[in-house]
Design a protein around this motif. Structure first.
Motif, mmCIF file in Angstrom:
data_model
loop_
_atom_site.group_PDB
_atom_site.id
_atom_site.type_symbol
_atom_site.label_atom_id
_atom_site.label_comp_id
_atom_site.label_asym_id
_atom_site.label_seq_id
_atom_site.Cartn_x
_atom_site.Cartn_y
_atom_site.Cartn_z
ATOM 1 N N ARG A 75 1.089 -1.111 0.044
ATOM 2 C CA ARG A 75 0.076 0.096 -0.096
ATOM 3 C C ARG A 75 0.915 1.227 0.090
ATOM 4 N N ALA A 76 1.925 1.182 0.833
ATOM 5 C CA ALA A 76 2.639 2.501 0.806
ATOM 6 C C ALA A 76 3.516 2.559 -0.387
ATOM 7 N N LEU A 77 4.079 1.609 -1.032
ATOM 8 C CA LEU A 77 4.808 1.820 -2.275
ATOM 9 C C LEU A 77 3.813 2.153 -3.380
ATOM 10 N N SER A 78 2.468 1.651 -3.311
ATOM 11 C CA SER A 78 1.514 1.794 -4.325
ATOM 12 C C SER A 78 0.873 3.258 -4.358
ATOM 13 N N GLU A 79 0.773 3.764 -3.018
ATOM 14 C CA GLU A 79 0.511 5.351 -2.938
ATOM 15 C C GLU A 79 1.520 6.187 -3.286
ATOM 16 N N THR A 80 2.739 5.909 -3.305
ATOM 17 C CA THR A 80 3.725 6.926 -3.662
ATOM 18 C C THR A 80 3.965 6.621 -5.328
ATOM 19 N N TRP A 81 3.867 5.418 -5.641
ATOM 20 C CA TRP A 81 3.919 5.339 -7.212
ATOM 21 C C TRP A 81 2.706 5.770 -7.803
ATOM 22 N N THR A 82 1.498 5.847 -7.587
ATOM 23 C CA THR A 82 0.373 6.321 -8.025
ATOM 24 C C THR A 82 0.323 7.946 -8.151
ATOM 25 N N ARG A 83 0.886 8.550 -6.896
ATOM 26 C CA ARG A 83 1.055 9.804 -6.914
ATOM 27 C C ARG A 83 2.067 10.398 -7.930
ATOM 28 N N GLN A 84 3.054 9.502 -8.029
ATOM 29 C CA GLN A 84 4.420 9.777 -9.059
ATOM 30 C C GLN A 84 3.728 9.721 -10.426
ATOM 31 N N VAL A 85 3.081 8.748 -10.713
ATOM 32 C CA VAL A 85 2.482 8.448 -12.048
ATOM 33 C C VAL A 85 1.501 9.410 -12.516
ATOM 34 N N SER A 86 0.598 9.980 -11.331
ATOM 35 C CA SER A 86 -0.400 10.813 -11.821
ATOM 36 C C SER A 86 0.022 12.179 -12.208
ATOM 37 N N VAL A 87 1.017 12.883 -11.843
ATOM 38 C CA VAL A 87 1.790 13.832 -12.296
ATOM 39 C C VAL A 87 1.824 14.006 -13.701
ATOM 40 N N PHE A 88 2.182 12.941 -14.444
ATOM 41 C CA PHE A 88 2.054 13.122 -15.876
ATOM 42 C C PHE A 88 0.798 12.958 -16.686
ATOM 43 N N GLY A 89 -0.229 12.437 -15.726
ATOM 44 C CA GLY A 89 -1.421 12.371 -16.357
ATOM 45 C C GLY A 89 -1.897 11.075 -17.039
ATOM 46 N N VAL A 90 -1.084 9.925 -16.842
ATOM 47 C CA VAL A 90 -1.264 8.723 -17.326
ATOM 48 C C VAL A 90 -2.495 8.183 -16.786
ATOM 49 N N ASP A 91 -3.049 8.289 -15.601
ATOM 50 C CA ASP A 91 -4.098 7.844 -15.108
ATOM 51 C C ASP A 91 -5.526 8.554 -15.576
ATOM 52 N N MET A 92 -5.501 9.635 -16.409
ATOM 53 C CA MET A 92 -6.597 10.145 -17.082
ATOM 54 C C MET A 92 -7.452 8.946 -18.106
ATOM 55 N N PRO A 93 -6.777 8.132 -18.915
ATOM 56 C CA PRO A 93 -7.755 7.415 -19.530
ATOM 57 C C PRO A 93 -8.414 6.259 -18.549
ATOM 58 N N ARG A 94 -7.829 5.927 -17.471
ATOM 59 C CA ARG A 94 -8.624 5.009 -16.592
ATOM 60 C C ARG A 94 -9.546 6.030 -15.892
ATOM 61 N N GLN A 95 -9.389 7.035 -15.552
ATOM 62 C CA GLN A 95 -10.590 7.732 -14.979
ATOM 63 C C GLN A 95 -11.627 8.283 -15.811
ATOM 64 N N GLY A 96 -11.254 8.401 -17.331
ATOM 65 C CA GLY A 96 -12.138 8.642 -18.239
ATOM 66 C C GLY A 96 -13.154 7.402 -18.321
ATOM 67 N N ALA A 97 -12.619 6.407 -18.589
ATOM 68 C CA ALA A 97 -13.187 4.911 -18.698
ATOM 69 C C ALA A 97 -14.115 4.870 -17.731
ATOM 70 N N ARG A 98 -13.607 5.350 -16.503
ATOM 71 C CA ARG A 98 -14.571 5.134 -15.262
ATOM 72 C C ARG A 98 -15.736 6.142 -15.099
ATOM 73 N N GLU A 99 -15.422 7.132 -15.503
ATOM 74 C CA GLU A 99 -16.718 8.169 -15.755
ATOM 75 C C GLU A 99 -17.820 7.602 -16.782
ATOM 76 N N ILE A 100 -17.244 7.204 -17.737
ATOM 77 C CA ILE A 100 -18.150 6.499 -19.103
ATOM 78 C C ILE A 100 -18.895 5.226 -18.623
ATOM 79 N N TRP A 101 -18.298 4.753 -17.486
ATOM 80 C CA TRP A 101 -18.799 3.559 -16.787
ATOM 81 C C TRP A 101 -20.088 3.856 -15.919
ATOM 82 N N ASP A 102 -19.712 4.738 -14.959
ATOM 83 C CA ASP A 102 -20.665 5.544 -13.961
ATOM 84 C C ASP A 102 -21.916 5.904 -14.815
#
Length: 140
Positions: A75-102
Motif C-alpha cells: 500500500r505504501a509503495l503503491s500510494e507513492t507510485w500512484t502519486r508519481q505517475v498521476s503527475v504525468f496524467g497517465v491515469d486520465m484514460p482510466r478515470q475517463g473510462a470510469r466516468e463513462i462506466w458510471d
C-alpha cells in the motif's frame, strides 16, 4: 550434422525416417531461444504498461487485505507510485473510462425512477490525494 560436403543434414534415427533427439534439439534450439526472447519481451512490455497505466490496482488490492506487513508495504509503495505517475496524467484514460462506466450504469429510461440501490461498484471512485492518504490502522 555436416555431411561430406560440409552442408548440414538432418540427423536421422536408425530407421531412416524419424529424426533422433540430438537432431531435434539441434534444429529447435535457435527457435526455442528466439521464442524465449520474444515471450520475455512481451511479458516485460505488459508489466511496464500495467505499472504505468493501471497503477491503482495494487493499491486497491492492498486496501482489501487484512493489515499485515506485505499489504501495508504494498500500500505504501503503491500510494507513492500512484502519486508519481498521476503527475504525468497517465491515469486520465482510466478515470475517463470510469466516468463513462458510471454514466452508463446510472443511465435511466425516460419516466424511469432514479437509481435507489447500490450496485456492485461504488458510484464514485475516490482518486484525490486525500483518498491516497495513509490509513490509521494498527499493525499487530
Amino acid at each position: 550434422m555436416p555431411n561430406v560436403g560440409g552442408h548440414r543434414v538432418l540427423m536421422r534415427a536408425n530407421d531412416g525416417i524419424h529424426m533422433s533427439m540430438a537432431g531435434y534439439l539441434r534444429l529447435s534450439s535457435p527457435v526455442a531461444a528466439r521464442d524465449r526472447r520474444w515471450v520475455s519481451r512481451a511479458i516485460l512490455t505488459a508489466t511496464v504498461f500495467m505499472l504505468v497505466f493501471n497503477a491503482v490496482s495494487p493499491l486497491n488490492w492492498s486496501r482489501q487485505q487484512p493489515p499485515r506487513w506485505v499489504p501495508e508495504t504494498a500500500r505504501a509503495l503503491s500510494e507513492t507510485w500512484t502519486r508519481q505517475v498521476s503527475v504525468f496524467g497517465v491515469d486520465m484514460p482510466r478515470q475517463g473510462a470510469r466516468e463513462i462506466w458510471d454514466a452508463a450504469r446510472d443511465a435511466r429510461f425516460i419516466g424511469q425512477d432514479p437509481k435507489t440501490g447500490g450496485g456492485s461498484t461504488p458510484a464514485k471512485a475516490q482518486t484525490t490525494p486525500s483518498a491516497l492518504a495513509p490509513s490509521r490502522t494498527e499493525v499487530r
